[in-house]
Design a protein around this motif. Sequence first.
Motif, PDB file in Angstrom:
ATOM      1  N   HIS A  19      30.872  -1.137  13.285  1.00  7.74           N
ATOM      2  CA  HIS A  19      29.764  -1.392  14.207  1.00  7.74           C
ATOM      3  C   HIS A  19      29.305  -0.118  14.921  1.00  7.74           C
ATOM      4  CE1 HIS A  19      33.470  -2.027  16.563  1.00  7.74           C
ATOM      5  NE2 HIS A  19      32.789  -1.533  17.567  1.00  7.74           N
ATOM      6  N   LEU A  20      29.986   1.011  14.701  1.00  8.77           N
ATOM      7  CA  LEU A  20      29.574   2.275  15.310  1.00  8.77           C
ATOM      8  C   LEU A  20      29.153   3.318  14.273  1.00  8.77           C
ATOM      9  CD1 LEU A  20      32.317   2.638  18.055  1.00  8.77           C
ATOM     10  CD2 LEU A  20      29.979   1.849  18.324  1.00  8.77           C
ATOM     11  N   LYS A  21      29.177   2.977  13.008  1.00  4.19           N
ATOM     12  CA  LYS A  21      28.858   3.945  11.959  1.00  4.19           C
ATOM     13  C   LYS A  21      27.374   4.274  11.872  1.00  4.19           C
ATOM     14  CE  LYS A  21      32.753   3.478   8.898  1.00  4.19           C
ATOM     15  NZ  LYS A  21      33.210   3.335   7.526  1.00  4.19           N
ATOM     16  N   GLY A  22      26.529   3.512  12.545  1.00  3.05           N
ATOM     17  CA  GLY A  22      25.090   3.749  12.486  1.00  3.05           C
ATOM     18  C   GLY A  22      24.629   4.950  13.280  1.00  3.05           C
ATOM     19  N   GLY A  23      25.497   5.511  14.116  1.00  2.72           N
ATOM     20  CA  GLY A  23      25.137   6.707  14.866  1.00  2.72           C
ATOM     21  C   GLY A  23      25.025   6.451  16.356  1.00  2.72           C
ATOM     22  N   VAL A  24      24.220   7.281  16.998  1.00  2.00           N
ATOM     23  CA  VAL A  24      24.076   7.252  18.453  1.00  2.00           C
ATOM     24  C   VAL A  24      23.468   5.940  18.935  1.00  2.00           C
ATOM     25  CG1 VAL A  24      22.986   8.408  20.415  1.00  2.00           C
ATOM     26  CG2 VAL A  24      23.860   9.761  18.529  1.00  2.00           C
ATOM     27  N   ALA A  25      22.508   5.416  18.218  1.00  2.10           N
ATOM     28  CA  ALA A  25      21.858   4.164  18.635  1.00  2.10           C
ATOM     29  C   ALA A  25      22.867   3.021  18.660  1.00  2.10           C
ATOM     30  CB  ALA A  25      20.705   3.837  17.696  1.00  2.10           C
ATOM     31  N   ARG A  54       0.831  -1.205   0.000  1.00  2.00           N
ATOM     32  CA  ARG A  54       0.000   0.000   0.000  1.00  2.00           C
ATOM     33  C   ARG A  54       0.863   1.252   0.000  1.00  2.00           C
ATOM     34  NH1 ARG A  54      -4.949  -1.309   4.156  1.00  2.00           N
ATOM     35  NH2 ARG A  54      -5.782  -3.041   2.949  1.00  2.00           N
ATOM     36  N   ARG A  55       1.972   1.221   0.721  1.00  2.08           N
ATOM     37  CA  ARG A  55       2.857   2.379   0.794  1.00  2.08           C
ATOM     38  C   ARG A  55       4.133   2.083   0.026  1.00  2.08           C
ATOM     39  NH1 ARG A  55       2.893   2.646   7.156  1.00  2.08           N
ATOM     40  NH2 ARG A  55       0.671   2.481   7.474  1.00  2.08           N
ATOM     41  N   GLN A  56       4.634   3.066  -0.610  1.00  9.57           N
ATOM     42  CA  GLN A  56       5.908   2.934  -1.302  1.00  9.57           C
ATOM     43  C   GLN A  56       6.972   3.621  -0.456  1.00  9.57           C
ATOM     44  OE1 GLN A  56       6.563   1.243  -4.057  1.00  9.57           O
ATOM     45  NE2 GLN A  56       4.431   0.589  -4.187  1.00  9.57           N
ATOM     46  N   PHE A  57       7.977   2.853  -0.046  1.00  5.44           N
ATOM     47  CA  PHE A  57       9.054   3.396   0.759  1.00  5.44           C
ATOM     48  C   PHE A  57      10.227   3.735  -0.149  1.00  5.44           C
ATOM     49  CE2 PHE A  57       6.762   0.710   3.802  1.00  5.44           C
ATOM     50  CZ  PHE A  57       6.521   1.644   4.787  1.00  5.44           C
ATOM     51  N   GLU A  58      10.931   4.784   0.233  1.00  4.28           N
ATOM     52  CA  GLU A  58      12.097   5.188  -0.531  1.00  4.28           C
ATOM     53  C   GLU A  58      13.238   4.208  -0.272  1.00  4.28           C
ATOM     54  OE1 GLU A  58      15.164   8.963  -0.771  1.00  4.28           O
ATOM     55  OE2 GLU A  58      13.291   9.145   0.338  1.00  4.28           O
ATOM     56  N   ASN A  59      13.911   3.791  -1.320  1.00  5.04           N
ATOM     57  CA  ASN A  59      15.031   2.871  -1.208  1.00  5.04           C
ATOM     58  C   ASN A  59      16.264   3.646  -0.742  1.00  5.04           C
ATOM     59  OD1 ASN A  59      16.815   0.818  -1.376  1.00  5.04           O
ATOM     60  ND2 ASN A  59      16.525   0.411  -3.544  1.00  5.04           N
ATOM     61  N   LYS A  60      16.748   3.321   0.458  1.00  6.15           N
ATOM     62  CA  LYS A  60      17.878   4.050   1.035  1.00  6.15           C
ATOM     63  C   LYS A  60      19.145   3.198   1.085  1.00  6.15           C
ATOM     64  CE  LYS A  60      14.886   6.861   3.892  1.00  6.15           C
ATOM     65  NZ  LYS A  60      14.571   7.324   5.237  1.00  6.15           N
ATOM     66  N   VAL A  61      19.191   2.122   0.304  1.00  7.20           N
ATOM     67  CA  VAL A  61      20.336   1.215   0.338  1.00  7.20           C
ATOM     68  C   VAL A  61      21.602   1.928  -0.122  1.00  7.20           C
ATOM     69  CG1 VAL A  61      21.289  -0.908  -0.626  1.00  7.20           C
ATOM     70  CG2 VAL A  61      18.905  -0.820   0.079  1.00  7.20           C
ATOM     71  N   ARG A  62      21.524   2.688  -1.184  1.00  5.25           N
ATOM     72  CA  ARG A  62      22.708   3.387  -1.703  1.00  5.25           C
ATOM     73  C   ARG A  62      23.285   4.346  -0.662  1.00  5.25           C
ATOM     74  NH1 ARG A  62      24.391   1.512  -6.583  1.00  5.25           N
ATOM     75  NH2 ARG A  62      22.660   0.971  -7.921  1.00  5.25           N
ATOM     76  N   GLU A  63      22.400   5.082   0.042  1.00  5.14           N
ATOM     77  CA  GLU A  63      22.867   6.013   1.081  1.00  5.14           C
ATOM     78  C   GLU A  63      23.547   5.260   2.216  1.00  5.14           C
ATOM     79  OE1 GLU A  63      19.403   8.142   2.307  1.00  5.14           O
ATOM     80  OE2 GLU A  63      18.938   8.758   0.262  1.00  5.14           O
ATOM     81  N   LYS A  64      22.966   4.140   2.618  1.00  3.76           N
ATOM     82  CA  LYS A  64      23.551   3.338   3.693  1.00  3.76           C
ATOM     83  C   LYS A  64      24.894   2.740   3.262  1.00  3.76           C
ATOM     84  CE  LYS A  64      20.390   3.629   6.882  1.00  3.76           C
ATOM     85  NZ  LYS A  64      20.645   4.156   8.208  1.00  3.76           N
ATOM     86  N   GLN A  65      24.993   2.296   1.994  1.00  3.48           N
ATOM     87  CA  GLN A  65      26.252   1.755   1.495  1.00  3.48           C
ATOM     88  C   GLN A  65      27.347   2.816   1.531  1.00  3.48           C
ATOM     89  OE1 GLN A  65      25.212   0.276  -2.382  1.00  3.48           O
ATOM     90  NE2 GLN A  65      24.963  -1.821  -1.642  1.00  3.48           N
ATOM     91  N   LYS A  66      27.020   4.042   1.114  1.00  3.15           N
ATOM     92  CA  LYS A  66      28.002   5.122   1.156  1.00  3.15           C
ATOM     93  C   LYS A  66      28.443   5.397   2.586  1.00  3.15           C
ATOM     94  CE  LYS A  66      26.445   7.526  -2.987  1.00  3.15           C
ATOM     95  NZ  LYS A  66      25.777   8.705  -3.515  1.00  3.15           N
ATOM     96  N   LEU A  67      27.497   5.395   3.514  1.00  2.00           N
ATOM     97  CA  LEU A  67      27.803   5.672   4.919  1.00  2.00           C
ATOM     98  C   LEU A  67      28.720   4.606   5.500  1.00  2.00           C
ATOM     99  CD1 LEU A  67      27.192   7.241   7.618  1.00  2.00           C
ATOM    100  CD2 LEU A  67      25.356   5.591   7.941  1.00  2.00           C
ATOM    101  N   PHE A  68      28.420   3.337   5.259  1.00  3.55           N
ATOM    102  CA  PHE A  68      29.177   2.261   5.875  1.00  3.55           C
ATOM    103  C   PHE A  68      30.500   1.987   5.166  1.00  3.55           C
ATOM    104  CE2 PHE A  68      25.089   1.445   7.844  1.00  3.55           C
ATOM    105  CZ  PHE A  68      25.471   1.141   9.132  1.00  3.55           C
ATOM    106  N   GLN A  69      30.648   2.374   3.897  1.00  2.00           N
ATOM    107  CA  GLN A  69      31.897   2.145   3.175  1.00  2.00           C
ATOM    108  C   GLN A  69      32.846   3.329   3.249  1.00  2.00           C
ATOM    109  OE1 GLN A  69      30.768   0.956  -0.766  1.00  2.00           O
ATOM    110  NE2 GLN A  69      30.075  -1.063  -0.105  1.00  2.00           N
TER     111      GLN A  69
END
Length: 83
Positions: free
Chosen positions: A44-50, A21-36
């Motif tokens: 294991h700490l690149k995800g931020g404060v959480a 029903r809902r279309q979510f934005e694909n954020k895989v490319r952004e996450k790949q850039k962040l983690f690489q």
Amino acid sequence: MLRNVLALRQLSQRTISTASRRQFENKVREKQKLFQEDNGIPVHLKGGVADALLYRATMVLTVGGTIYALYLLGVASMPKKQS
């Protein structure tokens, strides 16, 4: 009775469907850039404060549990006092 069963069947078929029903934005490319990204931060700490809070909580529980286990082993190794 039959009407209720048919209505339930129709409702269950309607709610369990493969169409989203809902279309979510694909954020895989952004996450790949962040983690690489090579910025010196462990992966294991690149995800931020959480991630940092989860890591610290895990370390506190691990160290605390180890100390408590060693304490209990020390208490169990002492003979009981005869009174």
